[in-house]
Design a protein around this motif. Sequence first.
Motif, mmCIF file in Angstrom:
data_model
loop_
_atom_site.group_PDB
_atom_site.id
_atom_site.type_symbol
_atom_site.label_atom_id
_atom_site.label_comp_id
_atom_site.label_asym_id
_atom_site.label_seq_id
_atom_site.Cartn_x
_atom_site.Cartn_y
_atom_site.Cartn_z
ATOM 1 N N VAL A 55 -14.965 -1.863 23.654
ATOM 2 C CA VAL A 55 -15.214 -1.622 25.131
ATOM 3 C C VAL A 55 -13.872 -1.702 25.949
ATOM 4 O O VAL A 55 -13.712 -1.311 26.888
ATOM 5 N N GLY A 56 -12.992 -2.274 25.419
ATOM 6 C CA GLY A 56 -11.650 -2.528 25.836
ATOM 7 C C GLY A 56 -11.442 -4.040 26.517
ATOM 8 O O GLY A 56 -10.604 -4.460 27.471
ATOM 9 N N LYS A 57 -11.858 -4.993 25.695
ATOM 10 C CA LYS A 57 -12.028 -6.387 26.161
ATOM 11 C C LYS A 57 -10.745 -7.041 25.970
ATOM 12 O O LYS A 57 -10.000 -7.528 26.992
ATOM 13 N N SER A 58 -10.025 -6.719 24.930
ATOM 14 C CA SER A 58 -8.551 -7.261 24.583
ATOM 15 C C SER A 58 -7.511 -6.603 25.655
ATOM 16 O O SER A 58 -6.829 -7.314 26.208
ATOM 17 N N SER A 59 -7.897 -5.255 25.716
ATOM 18 C CA SER A 59 -6.897 -4.684 26.689
ATOM 19 C C SER A 59 -7.143 -5.213 28.082
ATOM 20 O O SER A 59 -6.052 -5.477 28.994
ATOM 21 N N LEU A 70 -1.447 -10.766 24.220
ATOM 22 C CA LEU A 70 -2.306 -12.096 24.164
ATOM 23 C C LEU A 70 -3.354 -12.152 23.613
ATOM 24 O O LEU A 70 -3.523 -12.943 22.651
ATOM 25 N N ALA A 71 -4.153 -11.056 23.913
ATOM 26 C CA ALA A 71 -5.535 -10.818 23.136
ATOM 27 C C ALA A 71 -5.396 -9.764 22.145
ATOM 28 O O ALA A 71 -4.826 -8.478 22.656
ATOM 29 N N ARG A 72 -5.603 -9.840 21.142
ATOM 30 C CA ARG A 72 -5.131 -8.891 19.947
ATOM 31 C C ARG A 72 -6.417 -7.850 19.900
ATOM 32 O O ARG A 72 -7.317 -8.190 19.426
ATOM 33 N N ALA A 73 -5.996 -6.495 20.044
ATOM 34 C CA ALA A 73 -7.103 -5.624 19.904
ATOM 35 C C ALA A 73 -7.139 -5.188 18.444
ATOM 36 O O ALA A 73 -5.976 -5.223 17.967
ATOM 37 N N ASP A 96 -12.694 -15.265 25.405
ATOM 38 C CA ASP A 96 -12.998 -13.854 24.605
ATOM 39 C C ASP A 96 -13.849 -13.897 23.648
ATOM 40 O O ASP A 96 -13.673 -14.525 22.449
ATOM 41 N N LEU A 97 -15.233 -13.416 23.907
ATOM 42 C CA LEU A 97 -16.353 -13.486 22.865
ATOM 43 C C LEU A 97 -16.322 -12.335 22.038
ATOM 44 O O LEU A 97 -15.511 -11.362 22.274
ATOM 45 N N PRO A 98 -16.999 -12.575 20.774
ATOM 46 C CA PRO A 98 -17.038 -11.750 19.831
ATOM 47 C C PRO A 98 -17.586 -10.420 20.297
ATOM 48 O O PRO A 98 -18.642 -10.415 21.070
ATOM 49 N N GLY A 99 -17.255 -9.194 19.798
ATOM 50 C CA GLY A 99 -17.906 -7.932 20.339
ATOM 51 C C GLY A 99 -19.158 -7.948 19.635
ATOM 52 O O GLY A 99 -19.324 -8.169 18.444
ATOM 53 N N TYR A 100 -19.963 -7.251 20.372
ATOM 54 C CA TYR A 100 -21.321 -7.149 19.798
ATOM 55 C C TYR A 100 -21.672 -5.907 19.755
ATOM 56 O O TYR A 100 -21.091 -4.824 20.220
#
Length: 216
Positions: A55-59, A70-73, A96-100
Motif C-alpha cells: 500500500v506504500g507504508k514504507s514509502s 529508514l523504512a525498507r520497502a 510500522d506494522l506488518p502488511g496484512y
Amino acid sequence: MTLSYPLAPEPDDFARERGRKLFAGDVAFLKGVVAMDGLPPPDRIEVCFAGRSNVGKSSLINALTGRRSLARASNTPGRTQEINYFTTPGGPYLVDLPGYGFAEAPVAVVRKWQALLKDYLSGRQTLRRAFVLIDTRHGVKSVDEEILTLLDKSAVTFQVVMTKADKVSLKDREKALAQVRGALAKHPAAYPEIVLTSSEKGDGIETLRALIASLE
C-alpha cells in the motif's frame, strides 16, 4: 450540508512548524519485534501505521522522516513480518506494522504475524492513533474491513491515510474518496478526517506530520 469524513485541513503555521521540528531531528530505527514481550517499555505515546501489503507504508514513513531508506520497502508483498519501532526526538514512537492481506510466506508464518498484529492493536495502552493506509487506486477492500473492525473492537482511534493519490485522475480520486467515506461510516473508531497523500509528490506529508506532533 457538512461533508462526512472531509479531508484534513492544511495545518496552520504553528502546527506545520511543530511537525517539521519533530521530524527534522534524528528519527532512528529502534528494533524489530516478533512477540509482545519484545515491545519497548511503554514510556511514551506511539502511533502505528497499518495497511495491506504494497500500500506504500514504507514509502510514507520515509517521506515523513525525510529519509529515503529508514523504512525498507520490499518488492515482495508481505515480506515484513515484524513490528518495527522508530524513535523520534522527544516525541512518539513510530510503529510500522506488518502488511496484512496477500503474503508470499508459509501459512503458519502468516498466522503468527496476524496474531501478533491483533495482540498489539488490542493490548498496547500507549497507542494513541492508528493510521490505516488505503491505496487511492483501489479504495477500501474486504481485507481492510477486517482491520477496521478489529480497531473498532479494540477501541483504538484510527485515521485513514490515502496513499498514491498522484496515481489517479481527479475524477477517480473523488470516486475513491466517496467509497472510503461510505466504508468509514460503519466504523465508530474512525477519526472524522481523511489525509490524502502522495509520498512521491510530498502531498499531505506536512499535514500528517502536524497531526502526529499534536498527539499527546
